[in-house]
Design a protein around this motif. Sequence first.
Motif, mmCIF file in Angstrom:
data_model
loop_
_atom_site.group_PDB
_atom_site.id
_atom_site.type_symbol
_atom_site.label_atom_id
_atom_site.label_comp_id
_atom_site.label_asym_id
_atom_site.label_seq_id
_atom_site.Cartn_x
_atom_site.Cartn_y
_atom_site.Cartn_z
ATOM 1 N N UNK A 153 89.820 67.447 32.252
ATOM 2 C CA UNK A 153 89.553 68.280 33.267
ATOM 3 C C UNK A 153 90.565 68.769 34.181
ATOM 4 N N UNK A 154 91.416 67.868 34.638
ATOM 5 C CA UNK A 154 92.839 67.913 35.246
ATOM 6 C C UNK A 154 93.597 68.859 34.749
ATOM 7 N N UNK A 155 93.922 68.780 33.355
ATOM 8 C CA UNK A 155 94.749 69.621 32.559
ATOM 9 C C UNK A 155 94.328 71.016 32.380
ATOM 10 N N UNK A 156 92.888 71.136 32.515
ATOM 11 C CA UNK A 156 92.106 72.606 32.234
ATOM 12 C C UNK A 156 92.569 73.200 33.626
ATOM 13 N N UNK A 157 92.319 72.375 34.708
ATOM 14 C CA UNK A 157 92.441 73.097 36.015
ATOM 15 C C UNK A 157 93.712 73.115 36.279
ATOM 16 N N UNK A 158 94.764 72.974 35.829
ATOM 17 C CA UNK A 158 96.257 73.258 35.921
ATOM 18 C C UNK A 158 96.915 72.251 36.807
ATOM 19 N N UNK A 159 96.493 70.859 36.529
ATOM 20 C CA UNK A 159 97.118 69.741 37.403
ATOM 21 C C UNK A 159 98.439 69.724 36.999
ATOM 22 N N UNK A 160 99.386 69.207 38.111
ATOM 23 C CA UNK A 160 100.911 68.992 37.889
ATOM 24 C C UNK A 160 101.202 68.058 36.731
ATOM 25 N N UNK A 161 102.538 68.265 36.361
ATOM 26 C CA UNK A 161 102.722 67.059 35.292
ATOM 27 C C UNK A 161 102.538 65.684 35.902
ATOM 28 N N UNK A 162 103.327 65.421 37.020
ATOM 29 C CA UNK A 162 103.208 64.103 37.772
ATOM 30 C C UNK A 162 101.432 63.574 37.797
ATOM 31 N N UNK A 163 101.080 64.581 38.132
ATOM 32 C CA UNK A 163 99.464 64.152 38.112
ATOM 33 C C UNK A 163 98.863 63.916 36.880
#
Length: 126
Positions: free
Chosen positions: A97-107
């Motif tokens: 979900x975080x990857x699909x929502x455009x989370x930062x690399x660090x997150x």
Amino acid sequence: MSDLAGPVVASRDELRELRTPVPKHCGWCGRRLEQSGTVGRRRRYCGQSCRQRAYERRAAVQRTGLPEDAVVLSDTEIATLQDRLFQLRCAAEDVVTAAEDGATTDELRRMAAELANAAHELEQLR
């Protein structure tokens, strides 16, 4: 005609590698074993208590007629395992979900580390 000109000769080290590999983790609790020296039989258990528990399990399996590779869990152990698997699945879904929502690399790195930690903890079944 064969490519081999004569008998195959192997060194002692090569023969040792051909033997069935002995696990480098305790056969009962899964802890990493410290292998000391090259003489004698390799350790299968980290201590006497793990060796005794493994013996008791083998004896119980023989008495019940269950297959040797059978795993018997109590209701509490099954519930705990199911909870841990649920936590692992949720952590994996959070990363997706975080990857699909455009989370930062660090997150994403932090979340992946938490996922790896959850998977590592799940490996410790005993």
